[in-house]
Design a protein around this motif. Structure first.
Motif, PDB file in Angstrom:
ATOM      1  N   PRO A 124      10.040   3.390  -3.402  1.00  0.00           N
ATOM      2  CA  PRO A 124       8.712   2.902  -3.753  1.00  0.00           C
ATOM      3  C   PRO A 124       8.812   1.591  -4.533  1.00  0.00           C
ATOM      4  O   PRO A 124       9.779   1.366  -5.273  1.00  0.00           O
ATOM      5  CB  PRO A 124       8.137   4.018  -4.634  1.00  0.00           C
ATOM      6  CG  PRO A 124       8.969   5.218  -4.345  1.00  0.00           C
ATOM      7  CD  PRO A 124      10.333   4.711  -4.008  1.00  0.00           C
ATOM      8  N   PRO A 125       7.830   0.719  -4.418  1.00  0.00           N
ATOM      9  CA  PRO A 125       7.893  -0.558  -5.134  1.00  0.00           C
ATOM     10  C   PRO A 125       7.859  -0.390  -6.649  1.00  0.00           C
ATOM     11  O   PRO A 125       8.329  -1.263  -7.387  1.00  0.00           O
ATOM     12  CB  PRO A 125       6.659  -1.307  -4.633  1.00  0.00           C
ATOM     13  CG  PRO A 125       5.740  -0.243  -4.133  1.00  0.00           C
ATOM     14  CD  PRO A 125       6.626   0.843  -3.592  1.00  0.00           C
ATOM     15  N   SER A 126       7.326   0.734  -7.131  1.00  0.00           N
ATOM     16  CA  SER A 126       7.255   0.986  -8.577  1.00  0.00           C
ATOM     17  C   SER A 126       8.543   1.566  -9.132  1.00  0.00           C
ATOM     18  O   SER A 126       8.689   1.724 -10.357  1.00  0.00           O
ATOM     19  CB  SER A 126       6.103   1.956  -8.877  1.00  0.00           C
ATOM     20  OG  SER A 126       6.302   3.182  -8.184  1.00  0.00           O
ATOM     21  N   SER A 127       9.502   1.881  -8.265  1.00  0.00           N
ATOM     22  CA  SER A 127      10.736   2.525  -8.706  1.00  0.00           C
ATOM     23  C   SER A 127      11.585   1.581  -9.561  1.00  0.00           C
ATOM     24  O   SER A 127      11.613   0.365  -9.340  1.00  0.00           O
ATOM     25  CB  SER A 127      11.545   2.973  -7.489  1.00  0.00           C
ATOM     26  OG  SER A 127      12.815   3.484  -7.866  1.00  0.00           O
ATOM     27  N   ALA A 128      12.298   2.163 -10.520  1.00  0.00           N
ATOM     28  CA  ALA A 128      13.259   1.393 -11.312  1.00  0.00           C
ATOM     29  C   ALA A 128      14.504   1.063 -10.497  1.00  0.00           C
ATOM     30  O   ALA A 128      15.306   0.230 -10.914  1.00  0.00           O
ATOM     31  CB  ALA A 128      13.644   2.169 -12.562  1.00  0.00           C
ATOM     32  N   VAL A 129      14.657   1.704  -9.341  1.00  0.00           N
ATOM     33  CA  VAL A 129      15.806   1.457  -8.462  1.00  0.00           C
ATOM     34  C   VAL A 129      15.619   0.117  -7.760  1.00  0.00           C
ATOM     35  O   VAL A 129      14.594  -0.122  -7.112  1.00  0.00           O
ATOM     36  CB  VAL A 129      15.957   2.578  -7.430  1.00  0.00           C
ATOM     37  CG1 VAL A 129      16.976   2.209  -6.355  1.00  0.00           C
ATOM     38  CG2 VAL A 129      16.352   3.883  -8.105  1.00  0.00           C
ATOM     39  N   THR A 130      16.600  -0.759  -7.889  1.00  0.00           N
ATOM     40  CA  THR A 130      16.523  -2.073  -7.249  1.00  0.00           C
ATOM     41  C   THR A 130      17.656  -2.321  -6.262  1.00  0.00           C
ATOM     42  O   THR A 130      17.607  -3.273  -5.506  1.00  0.00           O
ATOM     43  CB  THR A 130      16.565  -3.193  -8.310  1.00  0.00           C
ATOM     44  OG1 THR A 130      17.757  -3.043  -9.094  1.00  0.00           O
ATOM     45  CG2 THR A 130      15.344  -3.113  -9.218  1.00  0.00           C
ATOM     46  N   ASP A 131      18.664  -1.458  -6.293  1.00  0.00           N
ATOM     47  CA  ASP A 131      19.796  -1.619  -5.392  1.00  0.00           C
ATOM     48  C   ASP A 131      20.525  -0.277  -5.262  1.00  0.00           C
ATOM     49  O   ASP A 131      20.144   0.719  -5.901  1.00  0.00           O
ATOM     50  CB  ASP A 131      20.747  -2.717  -5.881  1.00  0.00           C
ATOM     51  CG  ASP A 131      21.203  -2.521  -7.320  1.00  0.00           C
ATOM     52  OD1 ASP A 131      21.123  -1.379  -7.826  1.00  0.00           O
ATOM     53  OD2 ASP A 131      21.637  -3.505  -7.939  1.00  0.00           O
ATOM     54  N   VAL A 132      21.570  -0.249  -4.437  1.00  0.00           N
ATOM     55  CA  VAL A 132      22.296   1.000  -4.214  1.00  0.00           C
ATOM     56  C   VAL A 132      22.966   1.515  -5.484  1.00  0.00           C
ATOM     57  O   VAL A 132      22.867   2.714  -5.796  1.00  0.00           O
ATOM     58  CB  VAL A 132      23.312   0.833  -3.065  1.00  0.00           C
ATOM     59  CG1 VAL A 132      24.237   2.050  -2.966  1.00  0.00           C
ATOM     60  CG2 VAL A 132      22.589   0.622  -1.734  1.00  0.00           C
ATOM     61  N   PRO A 133      23.664   0.672  -6.269  1.00  0.00           N
ATOM     62  CA  PRO A 133      24.277   1.195  -7.494  1.00  0.00           C
ATOM     63  C   PRO A 133      23.277   1.854  -8.446  1.00  0.00           C
ATOM     64  O   PRO A 133      23.574   2.897  -9.044  1.00  0.00           O
ATOM     65  CB  PRO A 133      24.914  -0.039  -8.121  1.00  0.00           C
ATOM     66  CG  PRO A 133      25.228  -0.922  -6.956  1.00  0.00           C
ATOM     67  CD  PRO A 133      24.078  -0.731  -6.017  1.00  0.00           C
ATOM     68  N   SER A 134      22.090   1.266  -8.591  1.00  0.00           N
ATOM     69  CA  SER A 134      21.116   1.875  -9.504  1.00  0.00           C
ATOM     70  C   SER A 134      20.559   3.174  -8.933  1.00  0.00           C
ATOM     71  O   SER A 134      20.242   4.105  -9.688  1.00  0.00           O
ATOM     72  CB  SER A 134      19.982   0.897  -9.831  1.00  0.00           C
ATOM     73  OG  SER A 134      19.273   0.497  -8.665  1.00  0.00           O
TER      74      SER A 134
END
Length: 316
Positions: A124-134
């Motif tokens: 989701p665009p609101s997720s704190a996840v920005t890449d695979v490592p995160s």
């Protein structure tokens, strides 16, 4: 000698000379609207022109494609019934049921490898996840398991996460849906945390900012989204899954008919219109001959059998 061989195959020479003299059916083991259905209609329209007979698309959805594949395996081996499937129907779904009604290598032969695609890993665009490592870090440390959607147990979207989790050291909560469309809606709403989906399914919501794409699933970056790293490139060593789509005939279909089907399908796939349409769907042309594809499918079955057994994936 040729006529004698035809007699041994149980097909009269005159019948082969006249083939096809009635409509040809392409079974799609899914409901209308997905990539397999779109490919069947594209290829079917081209074959209809080249064969001079109607080509009918027959959607037989259910049981992760096993119902349609089973129907194709029971059809007469005369070239009048074909089936379009993919990595799920041909390699994975038969491995997760106790008694499948067909064996891919035994019961089918390749007419053409139609296309391949890397799935896209989206959040989701609101997720704190920005890449695979995160994503991996959050999946390992979150108080509750992260959730992901798929069209069902054994689907490419499901096994991709199982494989990623085993390689990266996390487990996530699988939420099966009747199709990826409903799962993507919940992902956009924030009900789910992440998922893998087809490039055509996520292109518009990613462009509109309703989803965030962070990686692709193939061994190399996808030609349709070269800006995205692969999951393996982003740190999950050994991860790779591509969704290949294949047109198959019954394995015992007479060789001259299979040869004609292969020739005509290759001509259809070579057209600029088809190649441009594949590109808009995020699909890359298959690029492998039929014999090599048969060997490739056998290798894929062996690869995914190991994962199915180790992860104890079973159909609901």
């Amino acid at each position: 000698m040729f006529i004698a061989a035809l007699v041994l195959l149980g097909v009269a020479p005159s019948a082969q000379a006249q083939w096809p003299d009635r409509p040809v059916r392409i079974i799609v083991p899914f409901v209308p609207g997905g990539s397999s259905d779109i490919l069947a209609r594209l290829v079917g329209a081209g074959l209809q022109q080249r064969l001079g007979q109607p080509v009918i698309v027959d959607n037989r959805g259910g049981a992760n494609g096993l119902l349609g594949m089973g129907a194709a395996a029971q059809a007469p081996a005369d070239g009048y019934t074909l089936v379009i499937g993919h990595i799920g129907t041909h390699a994975i779904s038969p491995l997760i049921v106790a008694t499948p009604s067909f064996e891919t290598v035994r019961d089918f032969t390749t007419v053409a490898l139609l296309a391949r695609a890397s799935s896209v890993l989206v959040v989701p665009p609101s997720s704190a996840v920005t890449d695979v490592p995160s994503l991996v870090q959050r999946a390992r440390t979150a108080p509750q398991r992260l959730s992901y959607g798929s069209p069902g147990v054994g689907s490419p979207s499901h096994v991709a996460v199982v494989l990623m989790g085993r390689l990266a050291g996390f487990e996530a909560e699988h939420v099966p849906y009747r199709g990826n469309g409903a799962a993507l809606t919940d992902l956009m709403n924030g009900t789910l945390d992440f998922m893998f989906a087809g490039p055509a399914e996520v292109a518009e919501p990613v462009q509109a900012g309703r989803l965030r794409a962070i990686a692709t699933s193939g061994a190399q970056r996808a030609a349709t989204s070269p800006q995205l790293p692969t999951v393996g490139e982003a740190g999950v060593s050994g991860f790779e899954i591509s969704v290949w789509h294949v047109l198959s005939a019954r394995a015992s279909t007479p060789a001259p008919i299979v040869a004609r089907l292969r020739t005509e399908t290759a001509a259809v796939l070579a057209s600029d219109a088809i190649r441009e349409r594949l590109q808009t769907l995020g699909l890359e042309p298959g690029g492998m001959d039929a014999a090599a594809t048969d060997a490739f499918i056998a290798a894929e079955i062996a690869k995914w059998r190991r994962l199915v057994q180790e992860a104890r994936i079973q159909a609901d």
